[in-house]
Design a protein around this motif. Structure first.
Motif, PDB file in Angstrom:
ATOM      1  N   TRP A   1     -30.097 -62.685 -50.434  1.00 56.83           N
ATOM      2  CA  TRP A   1     -31.145 -61.818 -49.881  1.00 56.83           C
ATOM      3  C   TRP A   1     -32.533 -62.420 -50.016  1.00 56.83           C
ATOM      4  CZ3 TRP A   1     -35.398 -59.402 -52.068  1.00 56.83           C
ATOM      5  CH2 TRP A   1     -35.505 -59.446 -53.461  1.00 56.83           C
ATOM      6  N   LYS A   2     -32.735 -63.233 -51.045  1.00 61.78           N
ATOM      7  CA  LYS A   2     -34.048 -63.841 -51.238  1.00 61.78           C
ATOM      8  C   LYS A   2     -34.324 -64.884 -50.151  1.00 61.78           C
ATOM      9  CE  LYS A   2     -34.285 -62.991 -56.214  1.00 61.78           C
ATOM     10  NZ  LYS A   2     -34.518 -63.560 -57.551  1.00 61.78           N
TER      11      LYS A   2
ATOM     12  N   ILE B   1     -40.614 -62.380 -55.507  1.00 64.21           N
ATOM     13  CA  ILE B   1     -39.178 -62.098 -55.584  1.00 64.21           C
ATOM     14  C   ILE B   1     -38.477 -63.135 -56.464  1.00 64.21           C
ATOM     15  CG2 ILE B   1     -39.144 -60.951 -53.343  1.00 64.21           C
ATOM     16  CD1 ILE B   1     -37.873 -63.447 -52.156  1.00 64.21           C
TER      17      ILE B   1
ATOM     18  N   PHE C   1     -38.122 -58.441 -39.938  1.00 67.01           N
ATOM     19  CA  PHE C   1     -37.516 -58.002 -41.202  1.00 67.01           C
ATOM     20  C   PHE C   1     -36.247 -57.179 -40.981  1.00 67.01           C
ATOM     21  CE2 PHE C   1     -41.826 -59.039 -42.499  1.00 67.01           C
ATOM     22  CZ  PHE C   1     -41.558 -59.812 -43.621  1.00 67.01           C
TER      23      PHE C   1
ATOM     24  N   SER D   1     -32.879 -64.997 -47.173  1.00 73.65           N
ATOM     25  CA  SER D   1     -32.990 -64.240 -45.928  1.00 73.65           C
ATOM     26  C   SER D   1     -34.380 -63.615 -45.787  1.00 73.65           C
ATOM     27  CB  SER D   1     -31.918 -63.142 -45.889  1.00 73.65           C
ATOM     28  OG  SER D   1     -32.090 -62.304 -44.772  1.00 73.65           O
ATOM     29  N   SER D   2     -34.898 -63.060 -46.875  1.00 73.57           N
ATOM     30  CA  SER D   2     -36.215 -62.423 -46.852  1.00 73.57           C
ATOM     31  C   SER D   2     -37.334 -63.437 -46.629  1.00 73.57           C
ATOM     32  CB  SER D   2     -36.451 -61.677 -48.168  1.00 73.57           C
ATOM     33  OG  SER D   2     -35.502 -60.651 -48.346  1.00 73.57           O
TER      34      SER D   2
ATOM     35  N   TYR E   1     -32.696 -58.731 -42.104  1.00 76.22           N
ATOM     36  CA  TYR E   1     -31.799 -58.005 -43.014  1.00 76.22           C
ATOM     37  C   TYR E   1     -30.390 -57.909 -42.432  1.00 76.22           C
ATOM     38  CZ  TYR E   1     -29.710 -54.131 -45.602  1.00 76.22           C
ATOM     39  OH  TYR E   1     -28.859 -53.353 -46.341  1.00 76.22           O
TER      40      TYR E   1
ATOM     41  N   PHE F   1     -41.987 -56.243 -51.191  1.00 80.90           N
ATOM     42  CA  PHE F   1     -40.982 -57.099 -51.814  1.00 80.90           C
ATOM     43  C   PHE F   1     -41.092 -57.093 -53.335  1.00 80.90           C
ATOM     44  CE2 PHE F   1     -40.265 -59.042 -47.604  1.00 80.90           C
ATOM     45  CZ  PHE F   1     -38.890 -59.015 -47.613  1.00 80.90           C
TER      46      PHE F   1
ATOM     47  N   ASN G   1     -37.768 -56.268 -55.444  1.00 81.20           N
ATOM     48  CA  ASN G   1     -37.277 -57.183 -56.473  1.00 81.20           C
ATOM     49  C   ASN G   1     -37.211 -56.512 -57.839  1.00 81.20           C
ATOM     50  OD1 ASN G   1     -36.536 -59.982 -57.276  1.00 81.20           O
ATOM     51  ND2 ASN G   1     -38.412 -59.842 -58.479  1.00 81.20           N
TER      52      ASN G   1
ATOM     53  N   SER H   1     -37.406 -64.360 -43.005  1.00 80.75           N
ATOM     54  CA  SER H   1     -37.987 -63.251 -42.247  1.00 80.75           C
ATOM     55  C   SER H   1     -39.503 -63.219 -42.405  1.00 80.75           C
ATOM     56  CB  SER H   1     -37.391 -61.923 -42.708  1.00 80.75           C
ATOM     57  OG  SER H   1     -36.024 -61.840 -42.413  1.00 80.75           O
ATOM     58  N   ALA H   2     -39.982 -63.467 -43.628  1.00 81.15           N
ATOM     59  CA  ALA H   2     -41.427 -63.476 -43.878  1.00 81.15           C
ATOM     60  C   ALA H   2     -42.098 -64.614 -43.116  1.00 81.15           C
ATOM     61  CB  ALA H   2     -41.697 -63.609 -45.373  1.00 81.15           C
TER      62      ALA H   2
END
Length: 339
Positions: A117-118, A142, A103, A120-121, A107, A228, A232, A124-125
């Motif tokens: 960002w969504k 999100i 994470f 990317s997140s 980021y 998250f 969000n 990462s998840a």
């Protein structure tokens, strides 16, 4: 208010798509490509045709949202809190570092690549927790677009393919123990099927340990989804947008997704021992099939043009973050003497 008949066509379509995807996946050696991935791809291929047929729309939307959440809840009946303790402190130490890497690195590189960002997140998840399942769990909290979900799954899947092949080779080269390799694969490879394929290729003992580590790692979905949800809601409040998980005052009580509460309840039930191993196995199969249905539905609402619009940056993002997780997992074990 729609009638149940409005959903039937779309639900049947996703069931057929899931069955077809699972059938295709059985012909892949070592189950290298799961049915979920095939369902997503087949759905995306069918999108140009299906989107022109209104009768399927309601059912497809229902499966992609409601069935997806139900599948996540049922996953709870395949896990118990005691599994975390059975793995021991070493795995929890390694997972702490790999999650921070996934994470934190996600980021940083998401910002460097100027990514949504969504998306990317989600990458990462998927990298930090458990591939498509984590992406599916985080996505509704999100309010991610279907194209972001599809791209995130694709990005983590491509890396997993490489790791299934390279991990056992690297493990033999470094002379890793069964315990060390199981911990490495369980904390660094994304999708559960890929963890199993890589670890059991190394040895049966490594495979058994990797599965336990992977299941424990899956429990981190709960706090991650919680975090998250807060992120969000705060972002939406700042922009003046009303979301499904947002109230006038952003608080844990107001934004906690109900299906995660149910997921926790299911884990608690499994921990009591009332659920037999056979029943848990059957529930796991149902949950996985529902997940395949949901990902197929997501594919049916997403086309390749939407996914390709994100460019190559998300793929680089996924590759870099996944590589960092692999290196960090190995390095931490080197320091704590578990290789």
């Amino acid at each position: 208010m729609k009638n149940i008949t409005d959903y039937i066509a779309g639900i049947i379509l996703t069931i057929l798509l899931a069955l077809s995807a699972k059938a295709v996946s059985t012909y892949i050696p070592m189950h290298l490509i799961s049915g979920s991935v095939f369902a997503l791809i087949l759905g995306m291929l069918l999108n140009p045709i299906i989107k022109e047929i209104p009768i399927f729309n309601s059912g497809i939307k229902f499966v992609s949202k409601k069935i997806l959440k139900t599948a996540i809840v049922l996953m709870g009946l395949t896990l118990s809190f005691s599994q975390v303790l059975s793995v021991g402190g070493y795995s929890l130490i390694v997972m702490t570092f790999t999650l921070l890497t996934a994470f934190g690195g996600g980021y940083v590189f998401g910002r460097l690549f100027n990514m949504n960002w969504k998306l990317s997140s989600l990458i990462s998840a998927g990298t930090g927790v458990c591939g498509g399942s984590a992406i599916a769990a985080v996505a509704p909290t999100i309010e991610a677009d279907n194209s972001d979900i599809a791209y995130a799954i694709s990005a983590t899947f491509i890396f997993d393919i490489m790791m299934v092949i390279l991990f056992p080779i690297a493990g033999k080269y470094f002379g890793m123990s069964d315990l060390g390799f199981g911990l490495w694969a369980g904390t660094a490879v994304n999708d559960t099927s890929s963890v199993v394929a890589a670890a059991y290729t190394f040895s049966d003992a490594a495979g058994a340990f990797a599965v336990i580590v992977k299941l424990t790692r899956t429990l981190s979905i709960v706090p991650i989804v919680m975090i998250f949800s807060i992120i969000n809601a705060r972002k939406n409040k700042k922009l003046g947008i009303k979301s499904d998980y947002q109230d006038e005052n952003v608080s844990v009580k107001n934004i906690f997704p109900y299906f995660i509460l149910l997921f926790l309840l299911m884990v608690g039930i499994k921990s009591t021992g009332f659920i037999s191993a056979e029943l848990s196995s059957n529930i796991a199969s149902i949950s996985k099939f529902m997940m395949v249905m949901a990902l197929g539905a997501i594919g049916l609402t997403t086309n390749f043009r939407e996914v390709s619009a994100s460019g190559v940056k998300p793929l680089f993002h996924g590759f870099i973050v996944s590589s960092l997780v692999v290196v960090v997992s190995f390095t931490v074990q080197l320091f704590i003497g578990q290789l």
